[in-house]
Design a protein around this motif. Structure first.
Motif, PDB file in Angstrom:
ATOM      1  N   PRO A 135      -8.495  -5.266   5.094  1.00  0.00           N
ATOM      2  CA  PRO A 135      -7.707  -4.511   4.115  1.00  0.00           C
ATOM      3  C   PRO A 135      -7.047  -5.456   3.123  1.00  0.00           C
ATOM      4  N   TYR A 136      -6.822  -4.942   1.940  1.00  0.00           N
ATOM      5  CA  TYR A 136      -6.073  -5.702   0.943  1.00  0.00           C
ATOM      6  C   TYR A 136      -4.601  -5.511   1.282  1.00  0.00           C
ATOM      7  N   ARG A 137      -3.856  -6.622   1.354  1.00  0.00           N
ATOM      8  CA  ARG A 137      -2.451  -6.562   1.757  1.00  0.00           C
ATOM      9  C   ARG A 137      -1.568  -7.145   0.660  1.00  0.00           C
ATOM     10  N   PRO A 138      -1.208  -6.344  -0.334  1.00  0.00           N
ATOM     11  CA  PRO A 138      -0.319  -6.858  -1.372  1.00  0.00           C
ATOM     12  C   PRO A 138       1.057  -7.165  -0.794  1.00  0.00           C
ATOM     13  N   ALA A 139       1.590  -8.332  -1.131  1.00  0.00           N
ATOM     14  CA  ALA A 139       2.910  -8.722  -0.640  1.00  0.00           C
ATOM     15  C   ALA A 139       4.001  -8.390  -1.651  1.00  0.00           C
ATOM     16  N   SER A 140       3.616  -8.268  -2.908  1.00  0.00           N
ATOM     17  CA  SER A 140       4.574  -7.955  -3.969  1.00  0.00           C
ATOM     18  C   SER A 140       3.851  -7.172  -5.057  1.00  0.00           C
ATOM     19  N   THR A 141       4.609  -6.674  -6.020  1.00  0.00           N
ATOM     20  CA  THR A 141       3.981  -5.947  -7.119  1.00  0.00           C
ATOM     21  C   THR A 141       3.053  -6.855  -7.919  1.00  0.00           C
ATOM     22  N   ALA A 142       3.289  -8.164  -7.906  1.00  0.00           N
ATOM     23  CA  ALA A 142       2.401  -9.091  -8.621  1.00  0.00           C
ATOM     24  C   ALA A 142       0.985  -9.062  -8.052  1.00  0.00           C
ATOM     25  N   ASP A 143       0.844  -8.628  -6.798  1.00  0.00           N
ATOM     26  CA  ASP A 143      -0.475  -8.550  -6.160  1.00  0.00           C
ATOM     27  C   ASP A 143      -1.197  -7.235  -6.462  1.00  0.00           C
ATOM     28  N   LEU A 144      -0.549  -6.330  -7.162  1.00  0.00           N
ATOM     29  CA  LEU A 144      -1.145  -5.029  -7.462  1.00  0.00           C
ATOM     30  C   LEU A 144      -1.969  -5.131  -8.740  1.00  0.00           C
ATOM     31  N   ARG A 145      -3.224  -5.509  -8.558  1.00  0.00           N
ATOM     32  CA  ARG A 145      -4.148  -5.613  -9.689  1.00  0.00           C
ATOM     33  C   ARG A 145      -5.050  -4.377  -9.713  1.00  0.00           C
ATOM     34  N   PRO A 146      -5.410  -3.910 -10.915  1.00  0.00           N
ATOM     35  CA  PRO A 146      -6.280  -2.735 -10.986  1.00  0.00           C
ATOM     36  C   PRO A 146      -7.550  -2.900 -10.147  1.00  0.00           C
ATOM     37  N   TRP A 147      -7.885  -1.861  -9.441  1.00  0.00           N
ATOM     38  CA  TRP A 147      -9.066  -1.737  -8.597  1.00  0.00           C
ATOM     39  C   TRP A 147      -9.020  -2.653  -7.380  1.00  0.00           C
ATOM     40  N   SER A 148      -7.855  -3.214  -7.058  1.00  0.00           N
ATOM     41  CA  SER A 148      -7.756  -4.138  -5.923  1.00  0.00           C
ATOM     42  C   SER A 148      -7.482  -3.429  -4.610  1.00  0.00           C
TER      43      SER A 148
ATOM     44  N   THR B  35      -6.349   0.487  -2.337  1.00  0.00           N
ATOM     45  CA  THR B  35      -6.419   1.939  -2.210  1.00  0.00           C
ATOM     46  C   THR B  35      -5.021   2.524  -1.987  1.00  0.00           C
ATOM     47  N   VAL B  36      -4.932   3.842  -2.032  1.00  0.00           N
ATOM     48  CA  VAL B  36      -3.664   4.527  -1.775  1.00  0.00           C
ATOM     49  C   VAL B  36      -3.095   4.091  -0.431  1.00  0.00           C
ATOM     50  N   ASP B  37      -3.917   4.127   0.612  1.00  0.00           N
ATOM     51  CA  ASP B  37      -3.460   3.785   1.954  1.00  0.00           C
ATOM     52  C   ASP B  37      -2.935   2.350   2.024  1.00  0.00           C
ATOM     53  N   GLU B  38      -3.610   1.419   1.360  1.00  0.00           N
ATOM     54  CA  GLU B  38      -3.182   0.021   1.414  1.00  0.00           C
ATOM     55  C   GLU B  38      -1.833  -0.192   0.726  1.00  0.00           C
ATOM     56  N   VAL B  39      -1.606   0.482  -0.383  1.00  0.00           N
ATOM     57  CA  VAL B  39      -0.306   0.382  -1.053  1.00  0.00           C
ATOM     58  C   VAL B  39       0.769   1.070  -0.210  1.00  0.00           C
ATOM     59  N   ALA B  40       0.442   2.221   0.361  1.00  0.00           N
ATOM     60  CA  ALA B  40       1.415   2.938   1.189  1.00  0.00           C
ATOM     61  C   ALA B  40       1.853   2.099   2.383  1.00  0.00           C
ATOM     62  N   ARG B  41       0.920   1.405   3.004  1.00  0.00           N
ATOM     63  CA  ARG B  41       1.259   0.559   4.155  1.00  0.00           C
ATOM     64  C   ARG B  41       2.062  -0.667   3.729  1.00  0.00           C
ATOM     65  N   ALA B  42       1.693  -1.276   2.622  1.00  0.00           N
ATOM     66  CA  ALA B  42       2.343  -2.515   2.176  1.00  0.00           C
ATOM     67  C   ALA B  42       3.774  -2.290   1.702  1.00  0.00           C
ATOM     68  N   PHE B  43       4.046  -1.122   1.119  1.00  0.00           N
ATOM     69  CA  PHE B  43       5.348  -0.896   0.495  1.00  0.00           C
ATOM     70  C   PHE B  43       6.116   0.274   1.117  1.00  0.00           C
ATOM     71  N   ALA B  44       5.823   0.557   2.385  1.00  0.00           N
ATOM     72  CA  ALA B  44       6.516   1.653   3.080  1.00  0.00           C
ATOM     73  C   ALA B  44       8.019   1.397   3.085  1.00  0.00           C
ATOM     74  N   PRO B  45       8.803   2.475   2.971  1.00  0.00           N
ATOM     75  CA  PRO B  45       8.377   3.864   2.809  1.00  0.00           C
ATOM     76  C   PRO B  45       8.015   4.171   1.364  1.00  0.00           C
ATOM     77  N   VAL B  46       7.037   5.022   1.197  1.00  0.00           N
ATOM     78  CA  VAL B  46       6.613   5.454  -0.141  1.00  0.00           C
ATOM     79  C   VAL B  46       6.830   6.958  -0.249  1.00  0.00           C
ATOM     80  N   ARG B  47       6.879   7.425  -1.476  1.00  0.00           N
ATOM     81  CA  ARG B  47       7.018   8.867  -1.722  1.00  0.00           C
ATOM     82  C   ARG B  47       5.819   9.307  -2.547  1.00  0.00           C
ATOM     83  N   PRO B  48       4.946  10.147  -1.980  1.00  0.00           N
ATOM     84  CA  PRO B  48       3.819  10.663  -2.770  1.00  0.00           C
ATOM     85  C   PRO B  48       4.333  11.519  -3.918  1.00  0.00           C
TER      86      PRO B  48
END
Length: 194
Positions: A127-140, A142-155
Motif C-alpha cells: 500500500p501507498y503510505r503517505p506520511a504527510s500532505t506533501a506525499d499526496l501526489r495525484p494518482w498516487s 486510493t481513498v482507503d490509503e488516505v483514510a488509513r494514513a490520516f485517520a480520523p477522516v470525514r467522508p
C-alpha cells in the motif's frame, strides 16, 4: 454511392479506461492526455467511448451494472466476499493496464445490485503510505490509503458521480485538509480557506 457505416469495435477494457479518464480530466488534464496517448486513443475516441458507456448505463434494456461490468471487462481477475455491517457482498476485481498496481473493484449486494465501484490497491501490492500532505501526489493513492494514513477522516459528498472527498486534519499542524478522488484515485488536495 456511400460506404456502409463500419460496426463499432467491441467495448472493452481500453474503452472503459477512457471512460475513467474522462472524469479525471477535470482535475488532471495533462496526466489524462498522456494516459490517453499511451492507449493510442484520441480525444474523439474518448468522447465516443464515453457516449457509448452512457448509452449502456441509460439503456432501458440494460442488464444491470454488474452484468455490464462483466460484459465490458470480461471475467474478473478474482472474486470474494466481504461483510458490510449485517450484509455480505460480493467483491470482484479487474486489472486495468493503465494502473498495473491497482484493480477496479466492484462491490455488489446480495441481489447483485452494485453498491460501489472504484480503483483499489491490487492484492499483494504494497500500500501507498503517505506520511504527510506533501506525499499526496495525484494518482498516487486510493481513498482507503488516505483514510488509513490520516485517520480520523470525514467522508464528504463529491461534486459529481464517481467522485469522493475526505476531510482530515494535517498531521503536525492540525490544519483542515480535503482530498478529492475520482473513481477512488487521488486527484488533488487542498487546505480549504487558504
Amino acid at each position: 454511392m456511400t460506404a456502409a457505416p463500419q460496426p463499432a469495435a467491441p467495448f472493452g477494457k481500453a474503452a472503459f479506461q477512457l471512460v475513467l479518464l474522462r472524469r479525471m480530466a477535470d482535475f488532471q488534464p495533462e496526466r489524462v492526455e498522456e494516459a490517453r496517448r499511451s492507449l493510442g486513443a484520441s480525444a474523439a475516441d474518448q468522447r465516443e467511448a464515453n457516449r457509448r458507456w452512457q448509452a449502456m448505463v441509460r439503456s432501458p434494456r440494460s442488464r444491470g451494472a454488474l452484468a455490464r461490468y462483466r460484459s465490458v471487462l470480461g471475467p474478473p481477475e478474482s472474486t470474494g466476499r466481504r461483510r458490510v455491517g449485517d450484509l455480505e457482498c460480493e467483491v470482484l476485481l479487474w486489472a486495468l493496464p493503465l494502473w498495473p498496481s491497482l484493480r477496479f473493484e466492484v462491490m455488489a449486494g446480495p441481489g447483485g445490485e452494485v453498491w460501489n465501484e472504484w480503483l483499489v490497491r491490487a492484492p499483494g501490492e504494497p500500500p501507498y503510505r503517505p506520511a504527510s500532505t506533501a506525499d499526496l501526489r495525484p494518482w498516487s493513492c486510493t481513498v482507503d490509503e488516505v483514510a488509513r494514513a490520516f485517520a480520523p477522516v470525514r467522508p464528504m459528498e463529491g461534486g459529481a458521480p464517481t467522485r469522493w472527498r475526505l476531510a482530515f486534519a494535517e498531521p503536525g499542524t492540525g490544519r483542515a485538509c480535503v482530498a478529492e478522488f475520482t473513481w477512488g484515485l487521488l486527484q488533488r488536495w487542498e487546505f480549504p480557506g487558504g
